[in-house]
Design an enzyme around this catalytic site. Structure first.
Site, PDB file in Angstrom:
ATOM      1  N   LYS A 174      36.533  46.310  47.142  1.00 26.26           N
ATOM      2  CA  LYS A 174      37.807  45.637  46.918  1.00 26.26           C
ATOM      3  C   LYS A 174      38.325  45.034  48.221  1.00 26.26           C
ATOM      4  CE  LYS A 174      40.617  47.720  44.017  1.00 26.26           C
ATOM      5  NZ  LYS A 174      40.561  46.844  42.821  1.00 26.26           N
TER       6      LYS A 174
ATOM      7  N   LYS B  30      43.570  52.845  36.419  1.00 31.62           N
ATOM      8  CA  LYS B  30      45.016  53.123  36.391  1.00 31.62           C
ATOM      9  C   LYS B  30      45.343  53.958  35.157  1.00 31.62           C
ATOM     10  CE  LYS B  30      46.101  48.941  38.985  1.00 31.62           C
ATOM     11  NZ  LYS B  30      46.769  47.608  38.985  1.00 31.62           N
TER      12      LYS B  30
ATOM     13  N   GLU C 112      35.428  42.260  44.795  1.00 34.13           N
ATOM     14  CA  GLU C 112      36.701  41.614  44.482  1.00 34.13           C
ATOM     15  C   GLU C 112      37.036  40.572  45.551  1.00 34.13           C
ATOM     16  OE1 GLU C 112      40.633  43.842  43.470  1.00 34.13           O
ATOM     17  OE2 GLU C 112      40.713  43.346  45.607  1.00 34.13           O
TER      18      GLU C 112
ATOM     19  N   ARG D   6      53.510  69.920  18.823  1.00 37.11           N
ATOM     20  CA  ARG D   6      53.919  68.950  19.843  1.00 37.11           C
ATOM     21  C   ARG D   6      52.745  68.480  20.699  1.00 37.11           C
ATOM     22  NH1 ARG D   6      57.130  65.838  19.133  1.00 37.11           N
ATOM     23  NH2 ARG D   6      55.436  64.445  19.657  1.00 37.11           N
TER      24      ARG D   6
ATOM     25  N   ASP E 212      40.759  38.092  41.657  1.00 35.69           N
ATOM     26  CA  ASP E 212      41.984  38.870  41.540  1.00 35.69           C
ATOM     27  C   ASP E 212      43.223  38.014  41.748  1.00 35.69           C
ATOM     28  OD1 ASP E 212      43.364  41.357  41.196  1.00 35.69           O
ATOM     29  OD2 ASP E 212      43.695  41.425  43.358  1.00 35.69           O
TER      30      ASP E 212
END
Length: 283
Positions: free
Chosen positions: A164, A132, A198, A98, A219
């Site tokens: 960012k 992510k 960004e 598994r 973005d």
């Protein structure tokens, strides 16, 4: 990036989670002397990733299990194709099954998704991943992106500078100039480190260019806004598009002239490829 020690550490954690005190089903149903032979067979079409991780899972449970690979990471496969053959003590094969499949199925799903994105971009822009990723599995998932023909963005916060929207909000709130902040950061960095910034509006681009950013991420821009951004930047920085990136939107985004398209969908919401281990017990 995906080192032997990283593989072993993650596999040992997964095996300890799955069988912390052994596999009681195998111990009561399978004779200790039984052997098994099994084929790793694809049940979907896809792109392979994680086959070495698959093999290592069995070796960690019992070094007497052998795994013969019939395909390598990055290979395309079709439903029904045999990708590897496993043979050895039956209890060990069943205990590792598994965990071995979990890693290979997810990694192959990422590689397959990435391949589709790369194909949709048709060579007009580089497809890259994001941060992510599944906690603890970033090296595995970013390796799978490369297997699918994509590229890696920064691995983490420690290896690249990326300012960012929240970073810029802090600067603005403190009354600082974005351009000056970028120049100050540049003076503190090694000459080998690039700076990415960004932006979410076109009117932010001139200050970022004035500061000398190497990469500008546009973005959540529409395709029309991306084209305007590419024209405004005019080769003075690498242009990255991010946000609202799907398999359906990739061709239009790539056609705007951006250099890079980054997408969290490569890793955060991918469907695992269906792989099965068809096993035969031997007395």
């Amino acid at each position: 990036m995906l080192t032997a020690s990283t593989i072993d550490s993650a596999l040992r954690t997964a095996l300890d989670e799955d069988a912390p005190w052994g596999d009681i089903t195998g111990e009561v149903f399978i004779p200790a002397t039984a052997s098994a032979r099994a084929e790793l067979r694809a049940r979907d079409d896809g792109v392979l990733a994680g086959i070495e991780v698959f093999a290592r899972a069995f070796a960690l449970v019992d070094p007497n299990v052998t795994v013969d690979l019939a395909a390598a990471d990055g290979d395309s496969f079709t439903a029904g194709q045999v990708l590897a053959t496993v043979a050895g003590p039956a209890r060990a094969v069943l205990q590792a099954e598994r965990i071995a499949l979990n890693f290979c199925q997810r990694m192959s799903g990422i590689a397959t998704q990435t391949y589709a994105f790369v194909d949709a971009a048709a060579g007009r822009a580089r497809i890259v991943d994001t941060r992510k990723t599944t906690p603890g599995l970033r090296a595995f998932e970013k390796h799978a992106v490369v297997c699918g023909g994509g590229h890696n963005h920064r691995f983490g916060l420690s290896d690249a500078v990326m300012a960012k929207d929240n970073h810029l909000a802090v600067l603005t709130g403190a009354g600082l100039s974005v351009a000056e902040a970028i120049r100050t950061a540049r003076a503190r960095l090694p000459h080998t480190t690039r700076i990415e910034v960004e932006v979410d509006r076109l009117d932010q681009v001139p200050a970022v260019l004035d500061g000398g950013a190497d990469v500008i991420m546009l973005d959540n821009f529409t395709p029309a806004q991306l084209r305007d951004g590419v024209a405004l930047i005019d080769g003075r920085a690498v242009v990255e598009a991010s946000g609202n990136v799907t398999l359906e939107t990739i061709p239009e985004i790539a056609a705007t002239g951006v250099d890079v398209i980054s997408s969290g969908a490569l890793t955060h919401s991918v469907r695992a490829i269906d792989l099965g281990l068809d096993l035969t017990l031997e007395a």
